[in-house]
Design an enzyme around this catalytic site. Structure first.
Site, PDB file in Angstrom:
ATOM      1  N   ARG A 117       0.804  -1.217   0.000  1.00 26.18           N
ATOM      2  CA  ARG A 117       0.000   0.000   0.000  1.00 26.18           C
ATOM      3  C   ARG A 117       0.841   1.274   0.000  1.00 26.18           C
ATOM      4  O   ARG A 117       0.571   2.203  -0.773  1.00 26.18           O
ATOM      5  CB  ARG A 117      -0.935   0.003   1.225  1.00 26.18           C
ATOM      6  N   THR A 118       1.856   1.335   0.862  1.00 21.89           N
ATOM      7  CA  THR A 118       2.622   2.580   0.971  1.00 21.89           C
ATOM      8  C   THR A 118       3.375   2.873  -0.317  1.00 21.89           C
ATOM      9  O   THR A 118       3.308   3.981  -0.865  1.00 21.89           O
ATOM     10  CB  THR A 118       3.598   2.511   2.155  1.00 21.89           C
ATOM     11  N   LYS A 147      26.344  -4.285  -1.930  1.00 23.80           N
ATOM     12  CA  LYS A 147      27.804  -4.258  -2.107  1.00 23.80           C
ATOM     13  C   LYS A 147      28.504  -3.559  -0.953  1.00 23.80           C
ATOM     14  O   LYS A 147      29.718  -3.400  -0.976  1.00 23.80           O
ATOM     15  CB  LYS A 147      28.139  -3.539  -3.418  1.00 23.80           C
ATOM     16  N   ARG A 168      11.796   3.662   2.909  1.00 27.25           N
ATOM     17  CA  ARG A 168      11.406   2.725   3.971  1.00 27.25           C
ATOM     18  C   ARG A 168      12.627   1.900   4.339  1.00 27.25           C
ATOM     19  O   ARG A 168      13.330   1.393   3.467  1.00 27.25           O
ATOM     20  CB  ARG A 168      10.267   1.800   3.540  1.00 27.25           C
ATOM     21  N   HIS A 196       5.936   6.001  11.309  1.00 29.93           N
ATOM     22  CA  HIS A 196       5.328   5.920   9.981  1.00 29.93           C
ATOM     23  C   HIS A 196       4.426   7.153   9.848  1.00 29.93           C
ATOM     24  O   HIS A 196       3.197   7.051   9.876  1.00 29.93           O
ATOM     25  CB  HIS A 196       4.513   4.635   9.853  1.00 29.93           C
TER      26      HIS A 196
END
Length: 371
Positions: A117-118, A147, A168, A196
């Site tokens: 959703r986000t 890396k 995120r 959030h």
């Protein structure tokens, strides 16, 4: 005043006092740049960069570089501005001038944790406003982080390609780290069990749309309150409004952390930890359910102790008031039975839809300001 003792999830104790509404109530401690690149070279005053803690004298929407890192950055003036913009975004249609306001701008999504959703709502929001999206799937595995590249170097590189970054990360505090080196807005799309903020904005917007007010709200926060960044952010924003009352309903191993309880206490918000979900459901305006986050548990035995303890089903819905709503940040597992999806008080899919409009508003304000 009579005093009681409430045992917190951490095992510490907190002094509590009685209250006319409910008891025990705790009293503990108080308290790429936003201009277009073609004008970036102009001389300007030093930028006011939004910090993790709020700047009461400088509302978020008036900052020159609008990082969105923490729910505590927003005051009521900023929220009013955001919600007004979100209402406008609900009316944006394809091939209209409004649908081209971010034409020529680029948003990068860097997701080190899974998201549906986000991520999709941010990418859809940018597209609906005429902007372009660049992204990497599972950034921790498929970007140069695999890396050994540091987050700071990734941000310094990607900001050369984009006008804002939606990040995120599975580590709490990494959005703040990214913002410390960024010259473009960083939008925190979730940092581990920390914050959030955009979810909190859409949650509060949904409450306003569904219940009709933000003052004098009774809310029950249910489920994994220890690891749930959504409930933490929501507590920050809702506590700005007078008359808030909060119930915490969670298994012992995932109760709300003390810092949120202390925040509510410092703002004069009464709260209570309750075991009986039916009691809470009958009293609240909003029942905010969350899933038990299996991925945050190191001990699967503790997870099994927590999962399935609280479930919203048809029988529980009978206890709720007619005007009350059920919210959930999604995804759900088994904590809301599908049999209640058709109940008009089940607002979680409308809530997810509102995420699109709020994120359209965030992108517009972060990139263009209030023009």
């Amino acid at each position: 005043m009579a005093l009681n003792v409430l045992r917190a999830a951490s095992g510490s104790t907190a002094t509590c006092s009685s209250h006319e509404t409910f008891a025990p109530l705790c009293r503990q401690q108080q308290t790429r740049q936003t201009r277009r690149r073609n004008v970036a070279a102009k001389t300007a005053p030093a930028e006011r960069v939004s910090p993790v803690e709020p700047l009461a004298a400088v509302p978020w929407h008036q900052l020159d570089r609008k990082h969105v890192l923490h729910a505590n950055q927003f005051n009521k003036e900023s929220l009013d501005m955001m919600f007004e913009e979100a209402i406008k975004m609900e009316k944006v249609r394809p091939r209209t001038p409004e649908s081209k306001m971010l034409e020529g701008y680029i948003m990068s999504t860097l997701f080190y944790e899974p998201s549906t959703r986000t991520r999709l709502s941010f990418e859809s929001a940018m597209s609906k406003l005429g902007g372009t999206v660049i992204s990497t799937e599972s950034a921790g595995e498929y970007s140069s982080a695999a890396k050994g590249e540091t987050l700071e170097d990734t941000i310094r590189t990607v900001e050369g390609y984009a006008d804002c970054i939606v990040l995120r990360h599975f580590q709490e505090g990494y959005a703040k780290r990214a913002a410390s080196v960024a010259q473009i807005p960083i939008i925190n799309a979730g940092d581990g069990p920390g914050q959030h903020p955009t979810q909190a904005l859409l949650d509060v917007y949904t409450i306003k749309r569904e219940v009709g007010r933000l003052e004098n709200i009774k809310i029950g926060m249910v489920g994994d309150l220890l690891n749930g960044r959504t409930v933490r952010s929501l507590a920050y924003v809702l506590s700005l409004y007078p008359g808030l009352q909060v119930y915490f309903v969670a298994p012992p191993v995932v109760r709300m952390r003390d810092d949120i309880k202390e925040l509510l206490t410092s703002r004069g918000v009464p709260w209570r930890e309750v075991d009986d979900l039916r009691e809470v459901a009958a009293d609240v305006d909003v029942l905010y359910m969350t899933r038990i986050q299996k991925e945050r548990f190191k001990d699967m035995q503790e997870y099994e102790q927590a999962r399935g303890k609280y479930v919203i089903n048809k029988e529980l819905m009978k206890s709720m008031q007619k005007h009350a709503v059920v919210l959930h940040p999604l995804p759900r597992v088994d904590e809301i039975a599908e049999e209640v999806d058709g109940d008009p008080r089940s607002a979680y899919f409308r809530q997810a839809r509102n995420g699109l409009f709020i994120r359209m508003a965030i992108l517009k304000l972060a990139i263009l300001g209030t023009q």
